[in-house]
Scaffold this motif. Sequence first.
Motif, PDB file in Angstrom:
ATOM      1  N   MET A 173       0.427  -0.407  20.771  1.00 37.73           N
ATOM      2  CA  MET A 173      -0.488  -0.085  20.015  1.00 37.73           C
ATOM      3  C   MET A 173      -0.041   1.124  19.279  1.00 37.73           C
ATOM      4  N   PRO A 174      -0.291   0.716  18.056  1.00 41.18           N
ATOM      5  CA  PRO A 174       0.218   1.798  17.048  1.00 41.18           C
ATOM      6  C   PRO A 174      -0.571   3.070  16.797  1.00 41.18           C
ATOM      7  N   LEU A 180       0.660   6.909  12.294  1.00 40.45           N
ATOM      8  CA  LEU A 180       1.504   8.023  12.610  1.00 40.45           C
ATOM      9  C   LEU A 180       2.986   7.334  12.844  1.00 40.45           C
ATOM     10  N   THR A 181       4.237   8.153  12.449  1.00 42.86           N
ATOM     11  CA  THR A 181       5.415   7.765  12.639  1.00 42.86           C
ATOM     12  C   THR A 181       5.618   7.802  14.182  1.00 42.86           C
ATOM     13  N   ALA A 182       6.970   6.972  14.601  1.00 45.35           N
ATOM     14  CA  ALA A 182       7.265   6.774  16.008  1.00 45.35           C
ATOM     15  C   ALA A 182       7.266   8.325  16.491  1.00 45.35           C
ATOM     16  N   SER A 183       7.399   9.123  15.808  1.00 41.45           N
ATOM     17  CA  SER A 183       7.728  10.659  16.480  1.00 41.45           C
ATOM     18  C   SER A 183       6.433  11.563  16.237  1.00 41.45           C
ATOM     19  N   GLY A 184       5.328  10.743  15.900  1.00 34.88           N
ATOM     20  CA  GLY A 184       3.932  11.317  15.864  1.00 34.88           C
ATOM     21  C   GLY A 184       3.708  12.337  14.480  1.00 34.88           C
ATOM     22  N   GLU A 220       5.322   7.000   3.978  1.00 39.38           N
ATOM     23  CA  GLU A 220       5.260   5.760   3.267  1.00 39.38           C
ATOM     24  C   GLU A 220       4.072   4.976   3.915  1.00 39.38           C
ATOM     25  N   PRO A 221       3.825   3.741   3.621  1.00 41.18           N
ATOM     26  CA  PRO A 221       2.862   2.872   4.286  1.00 41.18           C
ATOM     27  C   PRO A 221       3.355   2.688   5.743  1.00 41.18           C
ATOM     28  N   VAL A 222       2.550   2.681   6.636  1.00 44.15           N
ATOM     29  CA  VAL A 222       2.680   2.376   7.896  1.00 44.15           C
ATOM     30  C   VAL A 222       2.414   0.833   8.128  1.00 44.15           C
ATOM     31  N   ILE A 223       3.200   0.009   8.492  1.00 45.20           N
ATOM     32  CA  ILE A 223       2.923  -1.403   8.607  1.00 45.20           C
ATOM     33  C   ILE A 223       3.343  -1.935  10.230  1.00 45.20           C
ATOM     34  N   ILE A 251      -2.130  -2.078   9.270  1.00 45.03           N
ATOM     35  CA  ILE A 251      -1.607  -1.822   7.841  1.00 45.03           C
ATOM     36  C   ILE A 251      -2.374  -0.524   7.704  1.00 45.03           C
ATOM     37  N   TRP A 252      -1.778   0.750   7.337  1.00 48.36           N
ATOM     38  CA  TRP A 252      -2.320   1.786   6.608  1.00 48.36           C
ATOM     39  C   TRP A 252      -1.368   2.101   5.615  1.00 48.36           C
ATOM     40  N   PRO A 253      -1.704   2.038   4.439  1.00 47.23           N
ATOM     41  CA  PRO A 253      -1.124   2.350   2.972  1.00 47.23           C
ATOM     42  C   PRO A 253      -0.654   3.673   2.995  1.00 47.23           C
ATOM     43  N   THR A 254      -1.549   4.995   3.742  1.00 44.61           N
ATOM     44  CA  THR A 254      -1.069   6.112   3.620  1.00 44.61           C
ATOM     45  C   THR A 254      -1.443   6.796   2.511  1.00 44.61           C
ATOM     46  N   LYS A 255      -1.420   6.086   1.158  1.00 45.95           N
ATOM     47  CA  LYS A 255      -1.987   6.609  -0.246  1.00 45.95           C
ATOM     48  C   LYS A 255      -2.411   5.403  -0.795  1.00 45.95           C
ATOM     49  N   LEU A 256      -3.367   5.476  -1.689  1.00 39.68           N
ATOM     50  CA  LEU A 256      -4.130   4.459  -2.670  1.00 39.68           C
ATOM     51  C   LEU A 256      -2.617   4.085  -3.478  1.00 39.68           C
ATOM     52  N   ALA A 257      -1.797   4.989  -3.894  1.00 38.54           N
ATOM     53  CA  ALA A 257      -0.679   4.889  -4.737  1.00 38.54           C
ATOM     54  C   ALA A 257       0.178   3.897  -4.253  1.00 38.54           C
ATOM     55  N   PHE A 258       0.369   3.820  -2.828  1.00 37.93           N
ATOM     56  CA  PHE A 258       1.308   2.892  -2.124  1.00 37.93           C
ATOM     57  C   PHE A 258       1.145   1.570  -1.955  1.00 37.93           C
TER      58      PHE A 258
END
Length: 408
Positions: free
Chosen positions: A221-222, A322-326, A331-334, A353-360
């Motif tokens: 579960m991401p 979130l990254t593995a370290s929380g 960057e985008p998270v996929i 998928i979470w792009p983190t930013k529109l720009a990504f």
Amino acid sequence: MSTRANTPADICILGGGIAGLWLAVHLAKTGRGVVLIERAALGDGQTIASQGIIHGGVKYALTGAASAASRAIARMPELWRNALAGDGPVDLRGVQVLSDRQWMWSTASLLSRMTALAGSKVIRTPVQLVRERAEVCPGLQPAPKGVDIYEVPEPVLEPRSLVASLARQAEALGVRLILGQARLEGQDVLAGSVRLSPAVVLLCAGGGNAGLLEQSAAAPMPRAQSRPLHMVLVRGPLPVVYGHCVAGLSDKPRVTIGTQDDPAMPGRRVWYIGGQIAEAGVHRDAQAQIAEAKRELAACIPWVTLDGLEWGTCRWERFEGLTASGDRPDEPVIVELTPSGGASNPGPRLLAIWPTKLAFAPLVGERVSAMLTADQPPADLNPGVGTPWRHATIAPLPWDRAQVLWSP
Ligand SMILES: Cc1cc2nc3c(=O)[nH]c(=O)nc-3n(C[C@H](O)[C@H](O)[C@H](O)COP(=O)(O)OP(=O)(O)OC[C@H]3O[C@@H](n4cnc5c(N)ncnc54)[C@H](O)[C@@H]3O)c2cc1C
């Protein structure tokens, strides 16, 4: 509207924000059959709410140290410029470019000037001190001499035209944009009377990803987070401003201002204001936030008269993986999930998928497309899409929504 269609589709995208729409076009262009399901209206989540800034990392470099965030995002303006020129995996020639660059200015204090300079030096984006006031946007031209203004080569796009352009392209490529709240049930995707059994499911639902992940019972579960914003709206006879007012050694500008013409009244413009005020203002009520905005604008852009304007606010959440370290991702998270049915009964491939930013968005397109290239598209996995379905339309901009209460 009710439509019938029987085109085969092997990829089902849940959520019609920037991630879902960009992927729909990118993947359909590679010959994949794509269906997109949107619960409310295309862009309705964070995408229409965004300020449309195609960040290249300047904002993140304000502390004077190039962070991983500023390096990852440095390529994005170029990828978007290619797409805006019709050269790229998606064609954005129909998108309204509100401004092809932005400006970063400091209040007159020495600390602010140092911050602006530090930000300009540590990243790849060539930020330049502007020598002639005539070269900056009209709203910054009257700034007195003590105010340093830097040109930031980050374009600003009109989010609604971006959503509309992607939707048009997707449909031209045969993607069905279905209105409905998607659910996952076993190996199927359901939305109203539509039941699909795709080979791949892409969870691009922003704040809806959490619920869909629970329904999938897939693992791992991401981890995700939401971060609220209390944005400020001002309308009236305002000059055009695109940019960030920086102050202090913070990676947050005091205010980030974008401008759009107000279609409701010719000659009237809307300033859509984010930055530190929107982050710090989440616990303020609308009136307190407006009072703070008046103080901040008087300090940051004192040469613009604030008399006779109308003020409003709106609240949004940013949803990020979130990254593995929380930590907050740079960057985008996929995340590819392992289906609950195990090896004997694997069901569709499932990517959250979470792009983190529109720009990504271009990076999301590249990465997901690379992850799916090994797949063999099956002939027809979608008998259920022959049932009637409703067509998703495009969401209104924040200031066109009835929820915004305008006050003097
Ligand atoms: C106020 C604000 C300003 C921002 N400004 C910028 C900026 O200037 N530049 C930048 O790069 N980034 C900006 N961002 C961040 C950017 O907007 C987001 O990172 C990006 O839009 C996220 O896109 P998305 O497609 O993942 O999600 P969303 O845009 O939220 O789209 C998700 C979609 O999924 C739909 N959905 C949810 N659940 C379901 C379901 N069960 N079935 C079907 N559909 C579902 C929702 O209705 C929604 O339309 C800003 C964000 C905010 C909130």
